[in-house]
Design a protein around this motif. Structure first.
Motif, PDB file in Angstrom:
ATOM      1  N   CYS A 197       0.824  -1.211   0.000  1.00  0.00           N
ATOM      2  CA  CYS A 197       0.000   0.000   0.000  1.00  0.00           C
ATOM      3  C   CYS A 197       0.862   1.266   0.000  1.00  0.00           C
ATOM      4  CB  CYS A 197      -0.995  -0.004   1.157  1.00  0.00           C
ATOM      5  SG  CYS A 197      -2.577   0.715   0.627  1.00  0.00           S
ATOM      6  N   CYS A 200      -1.724  -3.756  -4.062  1.00  0.00           N
ATOM      7  CA  CYS A 200      -2.601  -3.423  -2.934  1.00  0.00           C
ATOM      8  C   CYS A 200      -3.742  -2.547  -3.473  1.00  0.00           C
ATOM      9  CB  CYS A 200      -1.792  -2.778  -1.808  1.00  0.00           C
ATOM     10  SG  CYS A 200      -2.583  -2.981  -0.194  1.00  0.00           S
ATOM     11  N   CYS A 201      -4.198  -1.592  -2.674  1.00  0.00           N
ATOM     12  CA  CYS A 201      -5.427  -0.883  -3.005  1.00  0.00           C
ATOM     13  C   CYS A 201      -5.438  -0.319  -4.435  1.00  0.00           C
ATOM     14  CB  CYS A 201      -5.658   0.229  -1.994  1.00  0.00           C
ATOM     15  SG  CYS A 201      -5.891  -0.441  -0.341  1.00  0.00           S
TER      16      CYS A 201
HETATM   17 ZN   LIG Z   1      -3.814  -1.095   0.383  1.00  0.00          ZN
END
Ligand SMILES: [Zn+2]
Length: 347
Positions: free
Chosen positions: A251, A318-319
């Motif tokens: 992230c 990740c995001c």
């Molecule tokens: Zn993330």
């Protein structure tokens, strides 16, 4: 704990990486992918809300990542805490069952995937030479700040009243349950300060946790974690914990990852895991992703071979990354000829 168990724990990741051909693919953004499929996770439980409201969607996202080539799938327990579920009116028993369920859903998805592959209904892309692609289930543990859902997940500032003991007490029961849930390892993710890494390391040792773990930090500048401790100091905490089988960063914007790998490599011989976000910036207070200039999915994927050459072994997203990102990463890693790419084993 006997030395036999210790050896088993420390070799899990090295053996797994060997089976994968030297490098492994981690899945991509989970919560943001649930959102992309229409889930409303604007809630203190974030993605863990779907364990209650839409478990079928959780299964779908796991399957999408498996189909994209993932070797490690991470459970929806990032923001699943007993305290958080109880605040929603659930009993402690129900909360504990939901934690177990997050892991069950993940290995059920792995079984569904394997069965589909066996039946030949899916193209078994990137399977390598193995008849069954090696797949591990990692039980996610998000930070105390993630539970607070007040932005401190990305500042790492918990205030003076929060000590290492507070953090250990907060995480203890969840870690015990996840360790006994059938997961292959625990993924401590998006760690925003050194104190929480120390709390996790203590818990792993003191509670005799019998599965290995990875510690993955987050950074906004490639040098420090949000609280200001250096990534190198945090890595040393992880490195000295015998239960930790991989250390890395998640992230975090892709542009910082290369230098972080170089720094981590100076202080650890354990495998390095990297799963950056899309490069957009999360505004925790307003719960929105803000576009950042000049960082595209193509850039992200073009970095992967550089990260590998710098010494990382596990790669995902990740995001705001998606199954497309993961498919592209798997392609980069499988496209390397053995002559040009020698797997690096550091342990
Ligand atoms: Zn993330």
């Amino acid at each position: 704990m006997g030395s036999f168990v210790k050896e088993e724990t420390s070799s899990l990741m090295t053996e797994f990486l060997e089976k994968c051909g030297g490098y492994a693919v981690v899945d991509g953004g989970f919560a943001t992918e649930l959102q992309r499929h229409g889930a409303d996770i604007n809630d203190p439980l974030w993605s863990a809300k779907c364990l209650i409201t839409s478990p079928h969607l959780v299964t779908k996202v796991h399957l999408d990542y498996l189909e994209s080539g993932a070797n490690i799938i991470i459970t929806a327990s990032y923001q699943a805490t007993i305290q958080g579920f109880v605040a929603k009116g659930l009993s402690v028993g129900e909360a504990e069952n939901l934690l177990r369920r997050s892991v069950e859903i993940t290995y059920e998805a792995r079984e569904i995937f394997y069965n589909r592959c066996t039946k030949g209904s899916w193209d078994f892309t990137y399977a390598g030479k193995a008849s069954r692609r090696p797949i591990l289930v990692a039980a996610s543990v998000g930070s105390y700040g993630a539970y607070l859902a007040d932005g401190s997940e990305y500042s790492g500032i918990y205030g003076d009243s929060v000590s290492k003991e507070t953090l250990k007490d907060f995480h203890r029961r969840r870690v015990q349950i996840l360790a006994n849930s059938g997961a292959d390892l625990i993924a401590f993710e998006t760690i925003p300060n050194k104190l929480e890494a120390e709390a996790y390391a203590d818990l792993l040792e003191e509670e005799n946790i019998n599965i290995p773990a990875w510690f993955s930090f987050t950074s906004k500048d490639g040098v420090t974690v949000p609280r200001g401790d250096s990534v190198v100091e945090c890595t040393k905490v992880a490195d000295s914990c015998t239960k930790v089988v991989a250390i890395g960063i998640n992230c975090t914007a892709p542009r910082y990852i290369h230098d972080v790998i170089i720094s981590l490599r100076q202080v650890t011989r354990k495998p390095i895991v990297v799963y950056p976000n899309s490069g957009e910036i999360y505004d925790g207070l307003n719960k929105k992703w803000i576009k950042s200039e000049g960082e595209s999915e193509e850039d992200f994927v073009s970095y992967v071979s550089k990260w590998r050459d710098a010494g990382a072994s596990l790669f995902g997203g990740c995001c705001r990354t998606t199954p497309n990102t993961i498919r592209a990463i798997a392609k980069v890693l499988s496209g390397e000829s053995p002559a040009t790419s020698k797997p690096k084993f550091w342990q």
